[in-house]
Design a protein around this motif. Structure first.
Motif, short mmCIF file in Angstrom:
data_model
loop_
_atom_site.label_atom_id
_atom_site.label_comp_id
_atom_site.label_asym_id
_atom_site.label_seq_id
_atom_site.Cartn_x
_atom_site.Cartn_y
_atom_site.Cartn_z
N PRO A 1 0.83 -1.22 0.00
CA PRO A 1 0.00 0.00 0.00
C PRO A 1 0.86 1.27 0.00
N LEU A 2 0.41 2.26 -0.75
CA LEU A 2 1.10 3.55 -0.81
C LEU A 2 0.24 4.66 -0.23
N THR A 3 -0.84 4.28 0.44
CA THR A 3 -1.80 5.26 0.92
C THR A 3 -1.28 6.09 2.09
N HIS A 4 -0.13 5.70 2.66
CA HIS A 4 0.46 6.48 3.75
C HIS A 4 1.28 7.66 3.23
N LEU A 5 1.57 7.68 1.93
CA LEU A 5 2.40 8.74 1.36
C LEU A 5 1.65 10.08 1.36
N LYS A 6 2.43 11.15 1.47
CA LYS A 6 1.86 12.48 1.24
C LYS A 6 1.89 12.82 -0.24
N GLN A 7 2.92 12.32 -0.95
CA GLN A 7 3.03 12.63 -2.37
C GLN A 7 3.67 11.48 -3.12
N LEU A 8 3.12 11.18 -4.29
CA LEU A 8 3.71 10.25 -5.24
C LEU A 8 3.95 11.05 -6.52
N ASP A 9 5.21 11.26 -6.85
CA ASP A 9 5.56 12.10 -8.00
C ASP A 9 5.97 11.21 -9.17
N LEU A 10 5.16 11.21 -10.21
CA LEU A 10 5.43 10.40 -11.41
C LEU A 10 5.44 11.28 -12.66
N HIS A 11 5.61 12.58 -12.53
CA HIS A 11 5.49 13.44 -13.70
C HIS A 11 6.59 13.12 -14.72
N HIS A 12 6.35 13.46 -15.95
CA HIS A 12 7.12 13.03 -17.11
C HIS A 12 7.13 11.50 -17.15
N ASN A 13 6.05 10.92 -17.65
CA ASN A 13 5.92 9.47 -17.72
C ASN A 13 5.27 9.08 -19.04
N PHE A 14 5.15 7.77 -19.24
CA PHE A 14 4.55 7.23 -20.46
C PHE A 14 3.44 6.26 -20.08
N ILE A 15 2.64 6.67 -19.11
CA ILE A 15 1.55 5.87 -18.58
C ILE A 15 0.27 6.16 -19.37
N SER A 16 -0.44 5.12 -19.74
CA SER A 16 -1.67 5.31 -20.52
C SER A 16 -2.79 5.87 -19.64
N LYS A 17 -3.80 6.39 -20.29
CA LYS A 17 -4.91 7.03 -19.58
C LYS A 17 -5.59 6.10 -18.57
N PRO A 18 -5.86 4.82 -18.90
CA PRO A 18 -6.51 3.96 -17.91
C PRO A 18 -5.69 3.78 -16.64
N PHE A 19 -4.39 3.63 -16.77
CA PHE A 19 -3.57 3.46 -15.58
C PHE A 19 -3.41 4.77 -14.81
N ARG A 20 -3.40 5.89 -15.50
CA ARG A 20 -3.36 7.18 -14.81
C ARG A 20 -4.62 7.34 -13.94
N GLN A 21 -5.75 6.94 -14.50
CA GLN A 21 -7.00 7.04 -13.77
C GLN A 21 -6.99 6.10 -12.56
N ARG A 22 -6.48 4.88 -12.73
CA ARG A 22 -6.44 3.92 -11.62
C ARG A 22 -5.55 4.43 -10.49
N LEU A 23 -4.43 5.03 -10.83
CA LEU A 23 -3.54 5.58 -9.80
C LEU A 23 -4.25 6.66 -8.98
N ARG A 24 -4.95 7.54 -9.67
CA ARG A 24 -5.66 8.61 -8.98
C ARG A 24 -6.79 8.05 -8.11
N GLU A 25 -7.57 7.13 -8.67
CA GLU A 25 -8.70 6.58 -7.94
C GLU A 25 -8.27 5.78 -6.72
N THR A 26 -7.09 5.16 -6.79
CA THR A 26 -6.61 4.35 -5.68
C THR A 26 -6.00 5.19 -4.57
N LEU A 27 -5.27 6.25 -4.93
CA LEU A 27 -4.47 6.97 -3.95
C LEU A 27 -5.04 8.31 -3.51
N GLU A 28 -5.66 9.03 -4.39
CA GLU A 28 -6.12 10.37 -4.02
C GLU A 28 -7.20 10.37 -2.93
N PRO A 29 -8.14 9.38 -2.90
CA PRO A 29 -9.10 9.37 -1.80
C PRO A 29 -8.45 9.19 -0.43
#
Length: 332
Positions: free
Chosen positions: A271-299
């Motif tokens: 789990p990464l939910t304890h983090l204050k920030q996950l910085d992945l800028h400048h990446n080659f991640i597709s839209k579905p995985f970008r959405q999954r990362l946000r939906e999993t961690l931002e809440p």
């Protein structure tokens, strides 16, 4: 803006000020209130040697109060390494009892291509300044023919006070990475390694990072940045089960070639939910995985920095033709 269009604006929480002071009368600035930058902008008409400027600095400023120093341009960085700068700082160590922060190689892209900045053995500086809390540098490790080599050295060492270590490069060799990883740094809170690409001479493996990922020698580490690498998917896979992650507040895997494989590893790992920030800028991640990362961690309150989506590329190109951030700015 490119990564290094401008010089450092601050160090150790202090605003950077060029010596001699631009627009300031000598002696009007409190020596401990700024981060002093030594080294004229390259190509300046009245350019003088770095050591000459530093000697004047020590003579004109009460350096016993200086807390932060920034070393800028020295003599022809493309052909001359930083050994004379290091020697000058070592010779002045008794005059600098308050020094807590040091940065070597504050050099812009216009002044010198990043991969051509020649550093040297910087470890004696850490031995000479046991109270140093922040140390950073920009380093290229190519020789004059553009081949991997150079003189940058960072053997394994122990430093009890260092809280922040930053090494910015597009081609860190494995011995430097191993030297940092094998160092005992019990006070270190922030570690930032810009690793690089094979295109520029980077020859590391994820196994070279094992001592960092275990966290054994870094009990106080809270901010880990392993960035600017074309091994970013492999690094993310290793990080997904790395013991050090449990103690982190910020995990930075940005500026590299991270794609869906690395994103999937992060989502399926610890789990990464304890983090204050996950910085992945400048990446080659597709839209579905970008959405999954946000939906999993931002809440959970994690700030997820995915940067600007590469919407101008089709799905095929998102996973191909990847490049590291810094290397894209330093072609010869």
């Amino acid at each position: 803006m490119k990564c290094f269009d401008n010089h450092l604006e601050e160090l150790f929480g202090l605003p950077a000020l060029l010596f001699p002071q631009t627009g300031e009368a000598a002696g009007t600035v409190k020596p401990g209130a700024v981060a002093w930058r030594i080294g004229y902008p390259r190509w300046e008409v009245d350019e003088e040697l770095w050591n000459e400027t530093f000697d004047r600095f020590c003579a004109e400023i009460d350096v016993t109060q200086v807390r932060a120093l920034i070393a800028g341009n020295w003599e022809d960085m493309e052909d001359t390494d930083s050994s004379e700068v290091v020697a000058a700082l070592l010779a002045a160590r008794e005059q600098l009892p308050a020094l807590r922060a040091l940065f070597l190689g504050d050099i812009t892209e216009e002044e010198c291509k990043f991969s051509r900045i020649h550093q040297s053995d910087v470890s004696p500086l850490l031995a000479a300044f046991p109270a140093l809390e922040e140390f950073g540098m920009r380093a290229g490790v190519r020789d004059d023919q553009g081949q991997t080599g150079g003189t940058l050295q960072f053997p394994a060492l122990r430093h009890d006070a260092l809280r922040r270590l930053v090494v910015q490069s597009c081609e860190l060799p494995y011995d430097i990475v191993r030297g940092v990883a094998a160092s005992d740094l019990p006070a270190l809170e922030h570690l930032e390694l810009w690793l690089g690409s094979e295109e520029y001479g980077f020859r590391c493996e994820v196994t070279d990072l094992e001592d960092i990922l275990s966290g054994t020698r870094l009990p106080r580490l809270r901010h880990l940045a392993l960035t600017n690498s074309d091994l970013q998917d492999d690094i993310a896979t290793a990080v997904a089960s790395a013991p050090v992650v449990a103690q982190l507040e910020v995990l930075d895997l940005s500026k590299g070639t991270l794609g869906d494989e690395g994103a999937a590893a992060l989502l399926s790992g610890q789990p990464l939910t304890h983090l204050k920030q996950l910085d992945l800028h400048h990446n080659f991640i597709s839209k579905p995985f970008r959405q999954r990362l946000r939906e999993t961690l931002e809440p959970a309150g994690v700030h997820v920095n995915l940067g600007t989506e590469k919407s101008d590329k089709d799905e095929k190109n998102i996973h191909e033709d990847r490049y590291i951030c810094l290397g894209a700015l330093t072609h010869w």
